[in-house]
Design a protein around this motif. Structure first.
Motif, PDB file in Angstrom:
ATOM      1  N   ASN A   1      -6.005   0.461  -6.219  1.00 47.31           N
ATOM      2  CA  ASN A   1      -5.089  -0.566  -6.739  1.00 47.31           C
ATOM      3  C   ASN A   1      -5.757  -1.939  -6.882  1.00 47.31           C
ATOM      4  O   ASN A   1      -5.137  -2.890  -7.354  1.00 47.31           O
ATOM      5  CB  ASN A   1      -3.822  -0.642  -5.883  1.00 47.31           C
ATOM      6  CG  ASN A   1      -4.127  -0.957  -4.424  1.00 47.31           C
ATOM      7  OD1 ASN A   1      -4.972  -1.792  -4.126  1.00 47.31           O
ATOM      8  ND2 ASN A   1      -3.443  -0.281  -3.517  1.00 47.31           N
TER       9      ASN A   1
ATOM     10  N   GLY B   1       0.807  -1.213   0.000  1.00 43.32           N
ATOM     11  CA  GLY B   1       0.000   0.000   0.000  1.00 43.32           C
ATOM     12  C   GLY B   1       0.841   1.264   0.000  1.00 43.32           C
ATOM     13  O   GLY B   1       0.436   2.306  -0.534  1.00 43.32           O
TER      14      GLY B   1
ATOM     15  N   GLY C   1      -8.096   3.574   0.368  1.00 46.65           N
ATOM     16  CA  GLY C   1      -7.945   2.463  -0.570  1.00 46.65           C
ATOM     17  C   GLY C   1      -9.326   1.900  -0.829  1.00 46.65           C
ATOM     18  O   GLY C   1     -10.311   2.367  -0.240  1.00 46.65           O
TER      19      GLY C   1
ATOM     20  N   LYS D   1      -0.649  -1.866  -6.552  1.00 48.20           N
ATOM     21  CA  LYS D   1      -0.160  -2.206  -5.216  1.00 48.20           C
ATOM     22  C   LYS D   1       1.236  -2.815  -5.364  1.00 48.20           C
ATOM     23  O   LYS D   1       1.486  -3.606  -6.272  1.00 48.20           O
ATOM     24  CB  LYS D   1      -1.116  -3.184  -4.546  1.00 48.20           C
ATOM     25  CG  LYS D   1      -0.882  -3.361  -3.068  1.00 48.20           C
ATOM     26  CD  LYS D   1      -2.167  -3.734  -2.354  1.00 48.20           C
ATOM     27  CE  LYS D   1      -1.933  -4.063  -0.892  1.00 48.20           C
ATOM     28  NZ  LYS D   1      -3.172  -4.077  -0.117  1.00 48.20           N
TER      29      LYS D   1
ATOM     30  N   LYS E   1      -6.012   5.106   4.791  1.00 48.33           N
ATOM     31  CA  LYS E   1      -5.373   3.784   4.769  1.00 48.33           C
ATOM     32  C   LYS E   1      -4.064   3.914   5.562  1.00 48.33           C
ATOM     33  O   LYS E   1      -2.964   3.954   5.005  1.00 48.33           O
ATOM     34  CB  LYS E   1      -5.146   3.278   3.329  1.00 48.33           C
ATOM     35  CG  LYS E   1      -4.757   4.321   2.303  1.00 48.33           C
ATOM     36  CD  LYS E   1      -4.319   3.690   0.982  1.00 48.33           C
ATOM     37  CE  LYS E   1      -2.861   3.267   1.017  1.00 48.33           C
ATOM     38  NZ  LYS E   1      -2.331   2.764  -0.246  1.00 48.33           N
TER      39      LYS E   1
ATOM     40  N   HIS F   1      -2.261   2.100   7.245  1.00 50.09           N
ATOM     41  CA  HIS F   1      -1.198   1.088   7.196  1.00 50.09           C
ATOM     42  C   HIS F   1      -0.086   1.510   6.237  1.00 50.09           C
ATOM     43  O   HIS F   1       1.020   0.987   6.318  1.00 50.09           O
ATOM     44  CB  HIS F   1      -1.764  -0.281   6.809  1.00 50.09           C
ATOM     45  CG  HIS F   1      -2.535  -0.275   5.524  1.00 50.09           C
ATOM     46  ND1 HIS F   1      -3.829   0.179   5.445  1.00 50.09           N
ATOM     47  CD2 HIS F   1      -2.197  -0.659   4.265  1.00 50.09           C
ATOM     48  CE1 HIS F   1      -4.248   0.082   4.189  1.00 50.09           C
ATOM     49  NE2 HIS F   1      -3.279  -0.415   3.449  1.00 50.09           N
TER      50      HIS F   1
ATOM     51  N   VAL G   1      -6.431  -4.258  -4.994  1.00 49.24           N
ATOM     52  CA  VAL G   1      -5.963  -5.399  -4.194  1.00 49.24           C
ATOM     53  C   VAL G   1      -6.085  -5.013  -2.722  1.00 49.24           C
ATOM     54  O   VAL G   1      -5.635  -3.938  -2.329  1.00 49.24           O
ATOM     55  CB  VAL G   1      -4.498  -5.763  -4.521  1.00 49.24           C
ATOM     56  CG1 VAL G   1      -4.038  -6.941  -3.675  1.00 49.24           C
ATOM     57  CG2 VAL G   1      -4.337  -6.098  -6.004  1.00 49.24           C
ATOM     58  N   GLN G   2      -6.690  -5.885  -1.958  1.00 50.60           N
ATOM     59  CA  GLN G   2      -6.867  -5.613  -0.530  1.00 50.60           C
ATOM     60  C   GLN G   2      -5.860  -6.428   0.282  1.00 50.60           C
ATOM     61  O   GLN G   2      -4.746  -6.633  -0.176  1.00 50.60           O
ATOM     62  CB  GLN G   2      -8.317  -5.905  -0.141  1.00 50.60           C
ATOM     63  CG  GLN G   2      -9.302  -5.193  -1.053  1.00 50.60           C
ATOM     64  CD  GLN G   2     -10.732  -5.210  -0.530  1.00 50.60           C
ATOM     65  OE1 GLN G   2     -11.634  -4.851  -1.239  1.00 50.60           O
ATOM     66  NE2 GLN G   2     -10.962  -5.620   0.708  1.00 50.60           N
ATOM     67  N   LEU G   3      -6.246  -6.885   1.454  1.00 52.44           N
ATOM     68  CA  LEU G   3      -5.304  -7.648   2.284  1.00 52.44           C
ATOM     69  C   LEU G   3      -5.306  -9.132   1.890  1.00 52.44           C
ATOM     70  O   LEU G   3      -4.273  -9.736   1.649  1.00 52.44           O
ATOM     71  CB  LEU G   3      -5.674  -7.479   3.770  1.00 52.44           C
ATOM     72  CG  LEU G   3      -4.715  -8.053   4.821  1.00 52.44           C
ATOM     73  CD1 LEU G   3      -4.890  -7.337   6.157  1.00 52.44           C
ATOM     74  CD2 LEU G   3      -4.888  -9.552   5.037  1.00 52.44           C
TER      75      LEU G   3
END
Ligand SMILES: Cc1ncc(C[n+]2csc(CCOP(=O)(O)OP(=O)(O)O)c2C)c(N)n1
Lengths: 296, 305
Positions: free
Chosen positions: A191, A46, A160, A255, A81, A83, A193-195
């Motif tokens: 992007n 991220g 995000g 990402k 976001k 993180h 894409v997550q976790l």
């Protein structure tokens, strides 16, 4: 004699152009990759994704004073976001909010560089974040404060798509469209894409632009490439192009951008950068930096 | 009977609006119930009705607070404490922001609406949060004093309000412990509106020759341990009363402090046992769950044996 990133960083208050911003972002990616590898903890994916967003804001657009981080009239950025703290810290340090050497204390005991940003510990952080879904509401409060006090500072919120999974984000979207404060901008670092996986696997958001429009937002007609600084500046021009609020811009990003084997991979959301991956990745990032510096 | 706390609080908000330009008020579609509408009518520019979205409301308030405003967020206490917990913890308390959390319809006071609306765990949740102060006013005057006090604070304050007209308590100049009845046999420490029942219990006990001392203790955090200690050193027995579950609320706070300081005494606590509550008229409902002069007197008497 070519200009280097070092030359650029000796005058951090300048308004940088697209090529310069690209070189800065490439340099910050190197710093982030280095630091995350050294520290063995943190979120690469991220952070790499939003590098051009944050760099362009802090080195081209935002009205801020590094020597007076709580200046009342400053523009605000909320990194919802949270993180991606390493991204924010790297940009803030190089923008002059705190010593660059302090980056090496990231996530250490007693460090001001907490795992997720803490506004009461670190100068330049406008809002503590970490729990996803808060940023838009808090940003709305700041934008309403500007309106109420007759100030004209801008409030930017970076989320995000995972952050937009939270119901609170949609409460905030609804309420912002009711109050319509000026100079309030949502920047989606999209992007996809997550976790745990891709957006399609985890929680499909599309059609995002239509959703935001139907919630009453003034959405940029094109999706910009959020890893391209020419596009970043074009999106800023759009923000200034009319007076219809609140505004949202969707940025297509990647990402883990900049390191081939981390790009688009949810596994690199928060993975430790091991030595072998570091050795390979840093070569790619450095060569990208050299290219961008050569283009200056 | 005094004014209902919510009317007192709403009118005080509207009054203070004139002298406190930093005061902004938010509500989540219950302003005619919480009475924050009184402020909204007087100061429409500084009033935000954000719809039924308590968490969103708390974070908007936090954003305003970072820019020099002193927001008061209003909603039913149960929903603030449950739907706004993340926002109250991670944004307001973590950043120590001056946001006043005004929890309306505290305890069982939304009596007819039943268990889904009755706030019986709000105090436990709020007092566990670092930086948060917790006040449970006992009458209309205390509710107004709590608001005035909270506006002088640089960090968050939770004020738990009551829906219905309740008896006035002896007045004091500011929010804090008030001794309404002096005695030497037992201390009854009553939190919030339970104080008026404790006062009546003291009269019942007096008829039986038991001299109860009644302390109305609205501030749960920071707890006024000194007043409690002083009284208990005289009486040797303590009965806590609260309109909340017995886990994590006022009685828990008192017993934690007493244990830590090595203060020993005969002890009992009246509150809601480990159970959900139900619909009904307010006073009989309170009585069913132990909050009545008769039950307080009986439990006090047992403790004096
Ligand atoms: C409320 C909350 N739930 C879960 C998490 C754990 N978490 C951290 S990042 C993340 C996914 C974020 O995805 P996105 O917002 O798209 O960020 P990006 O892809 O840019 O890293 C999750 C689930 C969290 N931080 N907060």
């Amino acid at each position: 004699m070519n200009t280097s990133v070092k030359d650029l960083l000796s005058q951090p208050e300048r308004t940088f152009n697209a090529k310069e911003l690209a070189a800065l972002a490439a340099y910050f990616r190197v710093v982030m990759f280095d630091t995350l590898h050294d520290r063995g903890t943190g979120h690469w994916g991220g952070s790499a994704s939003s590098a051009e967003l944050t760099t362009s804001l802090y080195f081209n657009r935002m009205n801020i004073k590094a020597e007076d981080p709580t200046w009342e009239d400053r523009d605000r950025l909320i990194l919802s976001k949270g993180h991606a703290s390493m991204n924010l810290y790297t940009v803030l340090a190089h923008r002059g909010f705190f010593p660059v050497e302090e980056l090496s204390t990231f996530r250490k005991l007693d460090s001001r560089l907490q795992g997720h940003p803490c506004m009461n510990k670190l100068p330049g952080v406008d809002m503590s974040t970490g729990a996803l879904g808060h940023g838009l509401s808090v940003g709305l409060g700041m934008a309403l404060a500007a309106k109420l006090s007759g100030k004209s500072f801008w409030t930017y919120v970076i989320t995000g798509e995972g952050c937009l999974n939270e119901g609170q984000s949609w409460e905030a979207l609804m309420s912002a469209a009711k109050f319509k404060p000026e100079h309030f901008v949502l920047m989606v670092d999209y992007n996809k894409v997550q976790l745990d996986g891709t957006e399609e696997q985890i929680m499909p958001l599309g059609p995002l632009s239509d959703k935001l429009k139907s919630f009453g937002w003034n959405v940029a007609p094109t999706a910009y490439d959020g890893n391209n600084t020419e596009d970043m500046l074009a999106s800023f021009a759009w923000m200034d192009s009319d007076d219809v609020w609140p505004k949202a811009v969707i940025y297509d990003t990647i990402k883990g951008k900049g390191v081939s084997f981390t790009e688009g991979k949810n596994a690199w959301h928060g993975a430790v950068i091991d030595d072998a991956s570091y050795a390979q990745g840093i070569v790619e990032l450095t060569s990208d930096l050299h290219q961008k510096e050569a283009a200056l | 009977m005094s004014m209902a706390m919510r009317d007192a609080f709403g009118s005080k908000l509207a009054e203070l609006g004139a002298t406190h330009p930093e005061l902004v008020v938010l509500d989540a579609d219950v302003s005619s119930s919480t009475k924050s509408a009184l402020f909204g009518k007087a100061f429409p520019d500084r009033f935000y009705n954000v719809g039924v979205a308590e968490g969103n409301m708390v974070d908007i308030a936090a954003g305003l607070a970072t820019c020099g405003y002193h927001p008061v967020v209003n909603a039913f206490s149960i929903f603030l404490a449950l739907k706004g917990t993340d926002q109250i913890r991670n944004t307001v308390c973590y950043n120590n922001l001056p946001v006043i959390i005004a929890g309306a319809y505290g305890g069982l006071s939304d009596s007819f609406d039943g268990a889904s609306h009755q706030a019986i765990t709000d105090i436990a949740i709020m007092r566990a949060l670092p930086n948060m102060q917790v006040i449970v006013p006992g009458d209309a005057a205390q509710a107004q004093q709590a608001l005035e006090y909270a506006l002088t604070q640089k960090g968050p304050v939770f004020i738990r309000l009551n829906r219905n007209p309740m008896p006035d308590l002896p007045s004091a100049s500011e929010i804090g412990t008030v001794c309404s009845v002096e005695g030497s046999d037992i201390t009854i420490a009553a939190n919030g509106i339970t104080a008026s029942y404790a006062n009546k219990a003291a009269s019942l006990l007096a008829k039986e020759g038991i001299k109860a001392e009644v302390l109305s203790v609205p501030v749960v955090k920071p707890l006024d341990v000194e007043s409690l200690k002083k009284s208990v050193s005289k009486t040797g027995a303590l009965l806590c009363v609260e309109e909340h579950v017995l886990m994590g609320g006022f009685a828990s706070a008192v017993s934690e402090a007493f244990m830590k300081q090595g203060i020993s005494c005969r002890f009992d606590a009246i509150g809601i046992e480990d159970t959900f509550t139900e619909s009904g008229p307010y006073e009989p409902l309170l009585a069913k769950y132990g909050i009545s002069a008769e039950n307080i007197a009986m439990r006090a008497k047992n403790l004096c044996k």
